[in-house]
Each structure stands twice: as structure tokens, then as C-alpha cells.
Design a protein around this motif. Structure first.
Motif, PDB file in Angstrom:
ATOM      1  N   UNK A  65      41.147  -4.467  27.306  1.00 27.05           N
ATOM      2  CA  UNK A  65      41.612  -3.731  26.127  1.00 27.05           C
ATOM      3  C   UNK A  65      40.580  -3.766  24.998  1.00 27.05           C
ATOM      4  N   UNK A  66      40.014  -4.932  24.767  1.00 24.54           N
ATOM      5  CA  UNK A  66      38.981  -5.044  23.742  1.00 24.54           C
ATOM      6  C   UNK A  66      37.743  -4.240  24.141  1.00 24.54           C
ATOM      7  N   UNK A  67      37.387  -4.296  25.427  1.00 24.51           N
ATOM      8  CA  UNK A  67      36.240  -3.521  25.911  1.00 24.51           C
ATOM      9  C   UNK A  67      36.462  -2.026  25.685  1.00 24.51           C
ATOM     10  N   UNK A  68      37.671  -1.548  25.968  1.00 19.10           N
ATOM     11  CA  UNK A  68      37.972  -0.129  25.778  1.00 19.10           C
ATOM     12  C   UNK A  68      37.908   0.259  24.307  1.00 19.10           C
ATOM     13  N   UNK A  69      38.427  -0.605  23.431  1.00 20.86           N
ATOM     14  CA  UNK A  69      38.395  -0.316  21.995  1.00 20.86           C
ATOM     15  C   UNK A  69      36.956  -0.263  21.476  1.00 20.86           C
ATOM     16  N   UNK A  70      36.105  -1.162  21.966  1.00 22.69           N
ATOM     17  CA  UNK A  70      34.693  -1.150  21.564  1.00 22.69           C
ATOM     18  C   UNK A  70      34.022   0.130  22.030  1.00 22.69           C
ATOM     19  N   UNK A  71      34.298   0.519  23.269  1.00 22.47           N
ATOM     20  CA  UNK A  71      33.684   1.723  23.835  1.00 22.47           C
ATOM     21  C   UNK A  71      34.074   2.965  23.047  1.00 22.47           C
ATOM     22  N   UNK A  72      35.363   3.156  22.837  1.00 21.99           N
ATOM     23  CA  UNK A  72      35.824   4.344  22.115  1.00 21.99           C
ATOM     24  C   UNK A  72      35.405   4.301  20.653  1.00 21.99           C
ATOM     25  N   UNK A  96      43.549   6.045  28.117  1.00 19.49           N
ATOM     26  CA  UNK A  96      44.020   5.523  29.400  1.00 19.49           C
ATOM     27  C   UNK A  96      42.857   5.351  30.371  1.00 19.49           C
ATOM     28  N   UNK A  97      41.952   6.336  30.420  1.00 15.11           N
ATOM     29  CA  UNK A  97      40.821   6.275  31.337  1.00 15.11           C
ATOM     30  C   UNK A  97      39.922   5.087  31.025  1.00 15.11           C
ATOM     31  N   UNK A  98      39.548   4.930  29.761  1.00 17.04           N
ATOM     32  CA  UNK A  98      38.628   3.858  29.377  1.00 17.04           C
ATOM     33  C   UNK A  98      39.294   2.496  29.542  1.00 17.04           C
ATOM     34  N   UNK A  99      40.581   2.394  29.227  1.00 16.23           N
ATOM     35  CA  UNK A  99      41.289   1.132  29.429  1.00 16.23           C
ATOM     36  C   UNK A  99      41.331   0.768  30.911  1.00 16.23           C
ATOM     37  N   UNK A 100      41.558   1.762  31.777  1.00 12.90           N
ATOM     38  CA  UNK A 100      41.584   1.514  33.216  1.00 12.90           C
ATOM     39  C   UNK A 100      40.219   1.047  33.706  1.00 12.90           C
ATOM     40  N   UNK A 101      39.148   1.645  33.185  1.00 13.87           N
ATOM     41  CA  UNK A 101      37.801   1.204  33.546  1.00 13.87           C
ATOM     42  C   UNK A 101      37.605  -0.273  33.199  1.00 13.87           C
ATOM     43  N   UNK A 148      44.947  -0.465  18.474  1.00 18.03           N
ATOM     44  CA  UNK A 148      46.300  -1.045  18.397  1.00 18.03           C
ATOM     45  C   UNK A 148      46.588  -1.884  19.639  1.00 18.03           C
ATOM     46  N   UNK A 149      46.256  -1.326  20.835  1.00 19.29           N
ATOM     47  CA  UNK A 149      46.493  -2.059  22.079  1.00 19.29           C
ATOM     48  C   UNK A 149      45.679  -3.343  22.126  1.00 19.29           C
ATOM     49  N   UNK A 150      44.416  -3.280  21.699  1.00 19.48           N
ATOM     50  CA  UNK A 150      43.561  -4.470  21.704  1.00 19.48           C
ATOM     51  C   UNK A 150      44.075  -5.525  20.730  1.00 19.48           C
ATOM     52  N   UNK A 151      44.549  -5.084  19.564  1.00 18.68           N
ATOM     53  CA  UNK A 151      45.080  -6.019  18.575  1.00 18.68           C
ATOM     54  C   UNK A 151      46.314  -6.740  19.112  1.00 18.68           C
ATOM     55  N   UNK A 152      47.216  -5.984  19.754  1.00 17.23           N
ATOM     56  CA  UNK A 152      48.417  -6.592  20.322  1.00 17.23           C
ATOM     57  C   UNK A 152      48.062  -7.558  21.445  1.00 17.23           C
TER      58      UNK A 152
END
Length: 321
Positions: A45-52, A98-103, A219-223
Motif C-alpha cells: 500500500x505504501x509502495x503504491x501511494x509512493x508510485x502514484x 487498484x492496478x498499482x496496489x495489486x502490483x 488513504x489506504x496506506x495511512x489506514x
């Protein structure tokens, strides 16, 4: 037809299809980069937030510097105020999130190939549906026999990837999420293409995508961080942070060409790029669930055939006879 639609030059089919293949190459590369970042952080989740988030920073700068970006943003504001741009045209970022989080969550374990074939299945099925109902910017695209055969061959490539012992012991959600991401990608490409027609530039459509995706992922990464704790340290290698920049390029390309290719053909072209690149990446950095090179080569061959069958101008060939 809008002014933006009339101003869009028609590209030769081979150029549009080449751009679709490039979209797939970049998608596979982003999957590997984000997968490694998620593994290094031990938090997808943190990785996806950083990427986006990094992609959003790039788009803010480009939108301020490039004149078409400023014009597109003004058109976006006018469209939202005048209600000519509905809320659902602004929701493409949800699919990107969703795509980046799945990655970040799955690729390091299942490999780029298995991630890609799941995405392929979702893109193919939803691409056929969206083209048939006329959701994409190209309007209703006839679901001809060659397009159906091409879609079936793409699903055949997915079936080949799931044969053998590679998927044993893999949690079912890791195999389902890529499929759902593929469904979302097809919808995202069509939605961003329609928004591009409204604002006149794919840059603004891409910007909107990254704003929505970044908000959801932060939001997802924070939670998630509040529940399990923050990562201990950030990786030192600069290349693991390139996922956002790669995403900017391929989402921009998708929004730019989907009106000319249709949703399904864009997806099939991207399939070829994804599978070719995933074979190379998994050969260089094998994952536990990665199929063998012979099986992956067969998958790529079937996928290439699917694009040739779906994209060939069969009506012209019949006329020449």
C-alpha cells in the motif's frame, strides 16, 4: 462530435497499434518496479501511494509548464462547473489505484507473467463488453468474428499460463486481483479517452487519473500503516521509485489512442507488449510462481496471434479477392 474530436488527427493503424504495444511494455515494467518497491518496503500500500504520488508531482509540473496542459485544466474546470463533465469521467484513478496496489502486493511473489495474464483476461473480457455497448470514445465498435477469435486466443494465453505447478500454493486473492485490475484498466482506458475528448488533451485526462488514484492510495496506506506500522526504511536504489513516471507515460498514451483503436484492440496490443516484456523480466529476475521459459514463449506466441487476428483488415482482404 466535439471540437476536440475533430481536432484529433487519424493515425495509421500500425502506429496506433505500436503505441498500444508500448503501453503494454511500460505496464509490465511498472509492475516489476512497483513489485520490487513493495517487497523492499514490505508494504504494497505504501509502495503504491509512493508510485502514484510521484506521478502526480510530475503531472502537476507538466500541466503548469505546457500550454496545452493549462488549457486542458481550464476546460476541465469549466466542464465540471457546467456539468458537461460527469463525475464518473473523473473516476479513472480508482482503476489505476487498484492496478498499482495489486502490483505492490503481488508481483514480487507471483512474478510479472502471472500478473500480466490475469490482467489480460480482465482487459479482454471487459474490452469486448465496453466496445459492444459503446462506452469508449470510439462509440459502438462492432464485435466481429475476428475480434471475438482474437479475444478467445488472448484468454487461451491466460489458460496456458495457469497450467502446471507454478500456481500451487499461491493465495487465490493474488490470482483474482490481477483479473480485477485488468477489468479496471479496460474501463479506465475508455473513461480517460472520453475525458480526453472533453478537455482536448490526454495530459489533463492523465492528471485527473493521478489525482483520484493518489487520494485513494494515500488513504489506504495511512489506514494500513496505522494498523501494522510504518516501513522501517526506504530503499536506497533510485530506480525503484520510477513506477509513477512510467505510469504517467502509458496512461497518457492510452488516453491519446483509445479513440482510434477501440478498447479491445488497445487492450490486445498492450497484451503483446506486456507478455513480451514479462517473459524478459521474469527470465532476468525469476519469481517463485513464474512459468518456465518454454511455457512463457508459447503464451507470447498465442497472444501475438490474437492481436494479428483481431487487428488485420479482413474486410479489405476480402475485397481484393
Amino acid at each position: 462530435m466535439t471540437v476536440a474530436q475533430r481536432d484529433i488527427p487519424r493515425l495509421p493503424t500500425w502506429i496506433a497499434l505500436s503505441a498500444a504495444v508500448l503501453v503494454g511494455i511500460l505496464t509490465a515494467a511498472q509492475a516489476r518496479v512497483n513489485g520490487v518497491l513493495g517487497a523492499r518496503l514490505d508494504d504494497g500500500f505504501v509502495a503504491a501511494a509512493i508510485s502514484f504520488g510521484s506521478g502526480l508531482v510530475i503531472l502537476v509540473v507538466l500541466s503548469l509548464v505546457i500550454p496545452s496542459g493549462r488549457r486542458g485544466f481550464l476546460a476541465l474546470v469549466r466542464g465540471i462547473r457546467g456539468r458537461t463533465i460527469p463525475w464518473w469521467m473523473l473516476a479513472g484513478g480508482a482503476a489505476g489505484a487498484l492496478t498499482v496496489a495489486t502490483q505492490g502486493l503481488a508481483v514480487a511473489i507471483i512474478g510479472v507473467s502471472l500478473f500480466t495474464v490475469g490482467v489480460v483476461a480482465g482487459q479482454t473480457v471487459n474490452g469486448l463488453v465496453l466496445d459492444r455497448v459503446g462506452y469508449g470514445p470510439a462509440g459502438v465498435v462492432a464485435v466481429t468474428v475476428p475480434r471475438l477469435v482474437g479475444g478467445a486466443l488472448a484468454l487461451g494465453a491466460v489458460t496456458l499460463a495457469l497450467l502446471g505447478d507454478g500456481v500451487r500454493g499461491i493465495p487465490i486473492w493474488m490470482l483474482v486481483l490481477p483479473f480485477l485490475a485488468g477489468v479496471g484498466i479496460a474501463w479506465q482506458q475508455a473513461t480517460n479517452g472520453r475525458l480526453r475528448q472533453k478537455v482536448g488533451t490526454p495530459l489533463t485526462a492523465t492528471f485527473v487519473n493521478f489525482v483520484g488514484g493518489t487520494v485513494l492510495l494515500v488513504v489506504a496506506a495511512a489506514l494500513h500503516t496505522a494498523i501494522v506500522g510504518a516501513p522501517e526504511a526506504l530503499p536506497a536504489e533510485p530506480w525503484v521509485y520510477l513506477g509513477g513516471a512510467i505510469g504517467v507515460v502509458y496512461i497518457f498514451l492510452s488516453a491519446a489512442i483509445v479513440a482510434q483503436t477501440g478498447v479491445l484492440l488497445l487492450g490486445l496490443g498492450a497484451v503483446v507488449g506486456q507478455l513480451l516484456t514479462s517473459v524478459l523480466l521474469d527470465a532476468l529476475w525469476p519469481a517463485a510462481a513464474s512459468p518456465g521459459i518454454l511455457q512463457e514463449s508459447l503464451i507470447v506466441g498465442v497472444a501475438l496471434t490474437s492481436v494479428i487476428v483481431a487487428a488485420a483488415p479482413w474486410h479489405r482482404l476480402r475485397r481484393r479477392r
